[in-house]
Scaffold this active site. Sequence first.
Site, PDB file in Angstrom:
ATOM      1  N   SER A 127       0.729  -1.088  -0.129  1.00  0.00           N
ATOM      2  CA  SER A 127      -0.025   0.036   0.140  1.00  0.00           C
ATOM      3  C   SER A 127       0.949   1.299   0.028  1.00  0.00           C
ATOM      4  CB  SER A 127      -0.820  -0.099   1.214  1.00  0.00           C
ATOM      5  OG  SER A 127      -1.502   1.219   1.319  1.00  0.00           O
ATOM      6  N   TYR A 152      -2.033  -0.522  11.138  1.00  0.00           N
ATOM      7  CA  TYR A 152      -2.162  -1.190   9.865  1.00  0.00           C
ATOM      8  C   TYR A 152      -1.290  -1.024   8.860  1.00  0.00           C
ATOM      9  CZ  TYR A 152      -3.845  -1.150   4.772  1.00  0.00           C
ATOM     10  OH  TYR A 152      -3.736  -1.466   3.529  1.00  0.00           O
ATOM     11  N   LYS A 156       2.203  -3.058   6.751  1.00  0.00           N
ATOM     12  CA  LYS A 156       2.462  -3.147   5.310  1.00  0.00           C
ATOM     13  C   LYS A 156       3.964  -2.865   5.231  1.00  0.00           C
ATOM     14  CE  LYS A 156      -1.385  -4.367   3.517  1.00  0.00           C
ATOM     15  NZ  LYS A 156      -1.539  -5.743   3.080  1.00  0.00           N
TER      16      LYS A 156
END
Length: 342
Positions: A127, A152, A156
Site C-alpha cells: 500500500s 495497519y 505493510k
Amino acid sequence: MKQKILVTGGTGYIGSHTVVELQKAGFNVIIIDDLSNSSEAVVGQIEQITGIRPEFHCLNMLDAGLLDDFFAKSKGIDAVIHFAAFKAVGESVEKPLAYYRNNLISLVNLFECMEKYKSDYLVFSSSCTVYGQPDQLPVTENTPRKAAESPYGNTKIVCEDIIRDFTRANKQIQTIALRYFNPIGAHPSALIGELPNGVPGNLVPFVTQTAAGLREQLSVFGNDYNTPDGSCIRDYINVVDLAKAHVIAIERLLKRKNESSFEFFNVGTGNGVSVLELLKAFQKATGQKVNYKIVDRRAGDIEKIFADTTKANKVLGWKATATLEETLLSAWNWEKKIRKIG
Ligand code: WQD
C-alpha cells in the site's frame, strides 16, 4: 496444463476482481479465505462472470497446520497472490495486536509453506501507506518509506521487510509487492464490488451509500488542507485496472527462472484528485448529488499523495486506463445492484 495460482483473501474486494482477471488470462485459481470480511457467495458471483467456479477453501492462515495440510493436498501451486489481511486503518488503531498477529503471522505461515512445497513466486498486496506523507510528489518507488500513521500501515511496512529478508535468505523465492494507491469502483457486471462491513471507513463506499439513501450525509474530513480546494488529495485507481496489474506481475514472475528478487511497484493512476473533486465527478458520472458537510480533519489522514507510475508503465508494461467518472459510475451501479435500486 493450466498454471495453478493460489489467491489468499480471494473472496475480498481486490482479491475477487483479481481472480476474475486471472481466470480470463487462463490460470487455474484456488481461493483460500477465512470469510472474516467477505462472503462465500462471491465464489458464485465470480463463476457468473467467467463461467469458471474457482476452487474455494475456508481457511484461517493463522492456523499453520491447516495451511500446511492445504498445500500438501494441493499438488503444486505455481504462484501465490497474498491479499488476506485486515485493512481498516481506524480499527487497527483500536486493535493493534489483532492486526500485527493476523497480517504478519499469516505471511510468515505462508512463506513457510511456500518454501516447504517449492512454490517460489509471490505477489504481495502492499500500500502507498508505506510512504506516509511524502515530502515530494508524485511518489516514486525510491521515495523513502516513512513511519506509518497506523498499525495497519505499519503491518505493510513490516511485511515488506519480512519479504525482503526472506527473499535474501531463500535464493529461489521471488516476490513482487504492488503498492496500491486508493482502490475504488466495481466490476462492470456489477456482480462483484466493495462490500464493507458496517459503516464504511473509506470514501467511495460512503459516497455511494449516501447516494443510495443508506447514510444521511457524508462528512468531508476537513477543507483546510494546503490543497487547491482545501480537501485531501488521493490517487484513486479502478479496481479492475488494479486486478490486471496482479496478472501481469504473476506472468512476470512465472517467466523467470531462479534469480532471487524482490521488486515493488506503485500501482496508481498518477493523478491526484481531491475529495471535493471526486464528489463533483460522482455527480457528473451518475447524476446523483451527494449530501455532505465539511467537518474536522480525521486523525491520521495525510494531506496529499499520488503516484509516479513510470516504473510500472515501463517495467510491467501496465497502465491504468479507466477514467475517474467511469470508475465512480461502476461503484454506483454496484451499489444500486446490491440495494436493489432501479
Ligand atoms: C480517502 C479520503 C479522507 C471517508 C486508506 C488506507 C489505504 C487503503 C485505502 C486499504 C481521505 C476522505 C473518507 C469519509 C472523507 N486501505 N474521507 N469522508 O485513508 O486515503 O486510505 O484506505 O487498502 O491503505 O490508508 O482512504 O477512502 O478512507 O479516505 O472525507 O467518510 O477521503 O479524509 O482524504 P485513505 P479513505
